[in-house]
Design a protein around this motif. Sequence first.
Motif, PDB file in Angstrom:
ATOM      1  N   MET A 404       1.059  -1.113   0.084  1.00 38.41           N
ATOM      2  CA  MET A 404       0.089  -0.042  -0.085  1.00 38.41           C
ATOM      3  C   MET A 404       0.926   1.177   0.022  1.00 38.41           C
ATOM      4  O   MET A 404       1.537   1.988   0.982  1.00 38.41           O
ATOM      5  CB  MET A 404      -0.852  -0.058   1.190  1.00 38.41           C
ATOM      6  N   ARG A 408      -2.245   5.939  -1.131  1.00 35.50           N
ATOM      7  CA  ARG A 408      -3.484   4.970  -1.811  1.00 35.50           C
ATOM      8  C   ARG A 408      -4.183   4.121  -0.803  1.00 35.50           C
ATOM      9  O   ARG A 408      -3.601   3.737   0.446  1.00 35.50           O
ATOM     10  CB  ARG A 408      -2.460   4.052  -2.553  1.00 35.50           C
ATOM     11  N   TRP A 409      -5.439   3.864  -1.104  1.00 34.33           N
ATOM     12  CA  TRP A 409      -6.295   3.184   0.050  1.00 34.33           C
ATOM     13  C   TRP A 409      -6.927   2.162  -0.582  1.00 34.33           C
ATOM     14  O   TRP A 409      -7.673   1.282  -0.041  1.00 34.33           O
ATOM     15  CB  TRP A 409      -7.345   4.357   0.505  1.00 34.33           C
ATOM     16  N   SER A 411      -6.434  -1.673  -1.955  1.00 30.30           N
ATOM     17  CA  SER A 411      -5.276  -2.531  -2.056  1.00 30.30           C
ATOM     18  C   SER A 411      -5.302  -3.254  -3.454  1.00 30.30           C
ATOM     19  O   SER A 411      -6.074  -3.175  -4.104  1.00 30.30           O
ATOM     20  CB  SER A 411      -5.745  -3.591  -0.844  1.00 30.30           C
ATOM     21  N   LEU A 432     -16.627   4.267   2.128  1.00 34.34           N
ATOM     22  CA  LEU A 432     -15.947   4.805   3.188  1.00 34.34           C
ATOM     23  C   LEU A 432     -16.683   5.878   3.727  1.00 34.34           C
ATOM     24  O   LEU A 432     -17.093   6.841   3.144  1.00 34.34           O
ATOM     25  CB  LEU A 432     -14.607   5.449   2.542  1.00 34.34           C
ATOM     26  N   PRO A 497      -7.932   9.514   4.068  1.00 31.75           N
ATOM     27  CA  PRO A 497      -8.885   9.677   3.003  1.00 31.75           C
ATOM     28  C   PRO A 497      -9.970  10.072   3.187  1.00 31.75           C
ATOM     29  O   PRO A 497     -10.650   9.832   4.498  1.00 31.75           O
ATOM     30  CB  PRO A 497      -8.749   8.187   2.504  1.00 31.75           C
ATOM     31  N   LEU A 502     -11.007   9.319  -2.361  1.00 31.90           N
ATOM     32  CA  LEU A 502     -10.941   7.978  -2.791  1.00 31.90           C
ATOM     33  C   LEU A 502     -11.392   8.175  -4.359  1.00 31.90           C
ATOM     34  O   LEU A 502     -11.018   7.194  -5.164  1.00 31.90           O
ATOM     35  CB  LEU A 502     -11.974   7.190  -1.916  1.00 31.90           C
ATOM     36  N   ILE A 565     -13.349   0.055   2.377  1.00 33.56           N
ATOM     37  CA  ILE A 565     -11.955   0.598   2.542  1.00 33.56           C
ATOM     38  C   ILE A 565     -11.499   0.476   3.773  1.00 33.56           C
ATOM     39  O   ILE A 565     -10.172   0.200   3.795  1.00 33.56           O
ATOM     40  CB  ILE A 565     -12.146   2.401   1.901  1.00 33.56           C
ATOM     41  N   ASP A 566     -12.192   0.998   5.157  1.00 31.76           N
ATOM     42  CA  ASP A 566     -11.574   0.867   6.269  1.00 31.76           C
ATOM     43  C   ASP A 566     -12.642   0.376   7.153  1.00 31.76           C
ATOM     44  O   ASP A 566     -13.296   0.870   7.877  1.00 31.76           O
ATOM     45  CB  ASP A 566     -11.409   2.452   6.713  1.00 31.76           C
ATOM     46  N   GLN A 610     -11.225  -4.440   3.914  1.00 39.13           N
ATOM     47  CA  GLN A 610     -10.037  -3.958   4.131  1.00 39.13           C
ATOM     48  C   GLN A 610      -9.631  -3.880   5.673  1.00 39.13           C
ATOM     49  O   GLN A 610     -10.290  -2.882   6.179  1.00 39.13           O
ATOM     50  CB  GLN A 610      -9.466  -2.887   3.049  1.00 39.13           C
TER      51      GLN A 610
END
Length: 742
Positions: A404, A408-409, A411, A432, A497, A502, A565-566, A610
């Motif tokens: 990563m 950048r978010w 993968s 996100l 982000p 994004l 994303i997270d 992720q």
Amino acid sequence: MDSHLPHVFAPGARIGVLTTEPVGLLDYLAPEGGVALGQLVVVPLGPRRVMGAVWGPGQGHFDAARLRPVARLIDAQPLTPGMIEFLDRAADYTLTPLPVMLRMALRAPDLDRPPAERRVIHRAGPAPARLTDARAAVLRVIDDHGGAGFAPSELAQLAGVGVSVVRGLVAAGTLVETAAPVDMPFPRLDASLPGKALDADQSAAVQALRAGIRGGAYGTTLLRGVTGSGKTEVYLEAVAETLRQGRQALVLLPEIALSAEFLDRVETRFGARPGEWHSGITRTERRRLWHMAGRGEVGLVVGARSALFLPFRDLGLIVVDEEHDSSYKQDETVYYNARDMAVLRASIEQAQVVLASATPSVESWVNAGSGPGGGKYARLDLRARYGDAELPQMGAIDLREEEMPSGRWISPTLAAAVDQRLGRGEQALLFLNRRGYAPITTCRACGHQVGCDDCDARMVEHRFQKRLVCHQCGATKPVPTACPACGVEGRMAAVGPGVERLGEEVAARFPDARAVVLSSDLFTSARAIKDTIARIAGGEADIIIGTQLVAKGHNFPLLTLVGVIDADLGLQGADLRAAERSFQLMRQVAGRAGRFGGDAGGRRGLALLQTHQPDHPVIRAILSGDDEAFWDAEAAQRRAAQMPPFSRLAGIILSHPDQPVVEAYAAELARRAAPLRQIGAELFGPAPAPIARVRARYRVRMLIRAPRQAPVQAAISAWLAGAPKAPANLRLSVDIDPQSFL
Ligand code: ADP
Ligand code: ZN
């Protein structure tokens, strides 16, 4: 309200009128001709005239000689005894002054004025040959609203055009202008039209709900089933039964402004559209719906939480869809949770409540369970998605093992999955839950982070608006080129982000894909959001980048991949509800991934999370799909910690521009907490609130925890009544059943 109270007061009788002014209940004399309980009236108050409602017999505060008569009656259906009792008890429960509660129920414009005749526009003929964008917008609005009959200026405003465009269409014969009564009944919903053929789980659920509705008594049911299991289909049948019984139904939705799909489904099922109640309707629509609810001339209302305060004549069913949703909690003026108030109202009206959710709140799960604290609600489960549709496959992407680069978010593993979808003409959603471009704006020279001047909060860069925005108070400022702290030029940098950023990464990584960012900031109206959602559903986008706006109730038939994303974003909070909230949000967003090709076969949807902590209990619960185990574990934790619903909480927030003033007053209150201890309650704090300064006011918080059955409201009232006089400009609010347990 005791049933032996008279419902009509004779001329000259002493009556209690609840005014909408802080004075509350006052005695008056019933006017000539008498007056009904619940009648809305205008009464003299000193030199003024104010609005109120006849609340019961007079309280005997004044001698008869000093009493003044009611000035006049307002032309509206009287509030029912059930409504009066509901407002009384809701005020007691939430510790809200009664006049403030009454104002919640009288939110119709121009109540004290007679209905003026209104000029309204209807569709008349075909579209004109020369159809400009502006004209098309007007026609779209009027067609969308199926003959609601707008005033010319309202129609123009909704379409975002000048009123001359509407006039032009009238001149062209496409529209016609007529006189109309302001308050016309809604078209009747036809409950005799056939519904869909139901599967076994659905039929069983509908049978149970029908029996409850026919019984005409109070009951609450938790209707649980994954997204797409057919809950809406089931509760529409409950609505049908309610209509057949001649009673009214209310469906609460969390994102009512985005409920176009639901309105269409009602129209398909019942041949007409329901009444709509939310911040997006016009004053005329608001007035009409309020009066028709009172007269029983609207069978079904779809609304936001405040629809619960409409003066229904005979409410037989309340559906709370996505009952766990935090938007049901109002955290200003009146602190209330619409889900709990729905249960209160239904218990008074002898009505049924349906709480529908794929991911219920722990409270409702416990209430509907058979364990400790359970048995209050019934529970109905829809076990599978309707038809052949399957739940998406779930997977984790361990970010510790991915390449990563900074900035950048997405993968490589997630990017490959997106590429695969693009190659097959399917859609991907990247989720996100962070509005804006970047959560932090920092100086690379000195490390300073730009904060809000009035709040303890960082400013968030919104590149689309070209400003920094405070998500607490809404304040904005330009993005600085020089550091506000050290003055160095050109070293300010965006860190982390947001969805807008994004979107940039998507544009760079997938240059040929059509990408859309769905975040409330990027749209100027609910209509614009609706249009975009409709276009996505129609296949006009390949990649959707979104905040929680996309998590709720939209069907995107081509969407087969969801990338979170997270997934760690909500897991860290110390709040006891953090796990529950993350779980609900991720389960919901994952549920957007459907099966390509619908029931006809094809490929199963996929959701990828992720994460840096694939072994976190919440992530594991999401991946395993064993939701019941998760709720049971959460409930057990709440019980062990003696937290709701195994105890009662109340939050007290005090605020003042001066920190020492608010701290001193809070400390004084805490010293006098004997009335709380008397009911076995504990007082935690005072401590700085989670965000200690908002809008230039310092905030201090106290938390009260009481045994489940303790009279916590009465104890708080007694405690605050014995408090010393508050310093000028101090604000104190009480939040019964706060959302946050911090
Ligand atoms: P939920 O409210 O649980 O998300 P819905 O009621 O929206 O589920 O149902 C999901 C989809 O399946 C919708 O398109 C709905 O029209 C369809 N559906 C559900 N039940 C039936 C049924 N008995 N017959 C035909 N279609 C159904
Ligand atoms: Zn601020």
